[in-house]
Design a protein around this motif. Structure first.
Motif, mmCIF file in Angstrom:
data_model
loop_
_atom_site.group_PDB
_atom_site.id
_atom_site.type_symbol
_atom_site.label_atom_id
_atom_site.label_comp_id
_atom_site.label_asym_id
_atom_site.label_seq_id
_atom_site.Cartn_x
_atom_site.Cartn_y
_atom_site.Cartn_z
ATOM 1 N N MET A 44 0.856 -1.170 0.000
ATOM 2 C CA MET A 44 0.000 0.000 0.000
ATOM 3 C C MET A 44 0.895 1.224 0.000
ATOM 4 S SD MET A 44 -3.173 1.063 2.446
ATOM 5 C CE MET A 44 -2.358 1.062 4.009
ATOM 6 N N ALA A 45 0.469 2.222 -0.706
ATOM 7 C CA ALA A 45 1.202 3.486 -0.742
ATOM 8 C C ALA A 45 0.264 4.592 -0.283
ATOM 9 C CB ALA A 45 1.692 3.779 -2.158
ATOM 10 N N ASN A 46 0.784 5.535 0.446
ATOM 11 C CA ASN A 46 0.007 6.690 0.879
ATOM 12 C C ASN A 46 0.494 7.910 0.124
ATOM 13 O OD1 ASN A 46 -1.614 5.549 3.063
ATOM 14 N ND2 ASN A 46 0.359 5.190 4.020
ATOM 15 N N LEU A 47 -0.424 8.619 -0.474
ATOM 16 C CA LEU A 47 -0.107 9.875 -1.143
ATOM 17 C C LEU A 47 -0.806 10.987 -0.394
ATOM 18 C CD1 LEU A 47 -0.614 8.948 -4.903
ATOM 19 C CD2 LEU A 47 1.523 9.072 -3.639
ATOM 20 N N TYR A 48 -0.105 12.035 -0.125
ATOM 21 C CA TYR A 48 -0.699 13.195 0.527
ATOM 22 C C TYR A 48 -0.817 14.282 -0.524
ATOM 23 C CZ TYR A 48 0.116 10.481 4.632
ATOM 24 O OH TYR A 48 0.073 9.464 5.548
ATOM 25 N N ILE A 49 -2.045 14.619 -0.835
ATOM 26 C CA ILE A 49 -2.341 15.547 -1.917
ATOM 27 C C ILE A 49 -3.045 16.757 -1.334
ATOM 28 C CG2 ILE A 49 -3.584 15.817 -4.101
ATOM 29 C CD1 ILE A 49 -3.413 12.752 -4.391
ATOM 30 N N GLU A 50 -2.704 17.922 -1.823
ATOM 31 C CA GLU A 50 -3.377 19.142 -1.370
ATOM 32 C C GLU A 50 -4.877 18.971 -1.564
ATOM 33 O OE1 GLU A 50 -2.101 21.736 0.189
ATOM 34 O OE2 GLU A 50 -0.098 20.886 0.072
ATOM 35 N N PRO A 51 -5.676 19.288 -0.553
ATOM 36 C CA PRO A 51 -7.130 19.053 -0.629
ATOM 37 C C PRO A 51 -7.791 19.632 -1.876
ATOM 38 C CG PRO A 51 -6.508 19.661 1.591
ATOM 39 C CD PRO A 51 -5.280 19.832 0.738
ATOM 40 N N GLU A 52 -7.387 20.817 -2.297
ATOM 41 C CA GLU A 52 -8.034 21.414 -3.472
ATOM 42 C C GLU A 52 -7.723 20.625 -4.749
ATOM 43 O OE1 GLU A 52 -4.223 23.673 -2.645
ATOM 44 O OE2 GLU A 52 -5.954 23.092 -1.457
#
Length: 179
Positions: free
Chosen positions: A1-9
């Protein structure tokens, strides 16, 4: 599994609900670039920006399957659900299920639908998909998963998985979280 943190907008198209994205090979490779490729991390801003655009396009097109396994509140149904959770490969007939909860087949079906919002068969498939996704994420073979869940063959399991999720075949799931 990979987690990506993306800007909410940038990730608004993903919505607010948790779920599993079924990823295609291109998306998988782009994610791997972001997750583990040191050369990518030190690459020029232009390359990162172009791959970010591809990533967002592919995420937007990735099928999302909300995962939920509602548990019945009725104590009789809860005992049945707990028994299936403990032994997910067990194949109980409708008569056996009804006898376990001390109710008629019709009452059992009606109660389970009312308590969980799905039929017992659908609930059990949802359980199997969730268990399969967990095992696929750690690299277990589809054939092994299918047999452990009580399917006669991997192809029978894959047919259920495809019908339930829309995925061509069991694959990698991706958790995407907004920063």
């Amino acid at each position: 599994m990979a987690n990506l943190y993306i800007e909410p907008e940038l990730a608004a198209f993903l919505g607010e609900d948790c779920g599993t994205l079924f990823i295609r090979p291109l998306l998988r490779e782009v994610i791997l670039c972001f997750a583990s490729d040191l050369a990518f991390l030190i690459a020029g801003e232009g390359r990162r920006a172009r791959l970010s655009d591809v990533l967002l396009d592919e995420l937007r097109d990735a099928p999302l399957e909300p995962l939920r396994l509602p548990m019945p509140a009725d104590r009789r149904l809860r005992r049945l659900a707990d028994a299936v959770l403990a032994h997910p490969s067990a194949r109980l007939t409708i008569e056996e299920k009804s006898a376990r909860i001390g109710a008629s087949e019709r009452t059992h079906s009606r109660l389970f639908q009312r308590e969980t919002g799905m039929s017992f068969g659908r609930w059990r498939q949802q359980l199997h998909v969730g268990l399969a996704l967990q095992r696929l994420a750690i690299g277990d073979a589809v054939n092994s998963i299918a047999l452990d869940l009580g399917y006669e063959s991997a192809s029978t399991f894959i047919t259920m998985f495809r019908r339930h999720t829309g995925a061509v075949r069991p694959g990698i799931s991706l958790k995407v979280a907004s920063a």
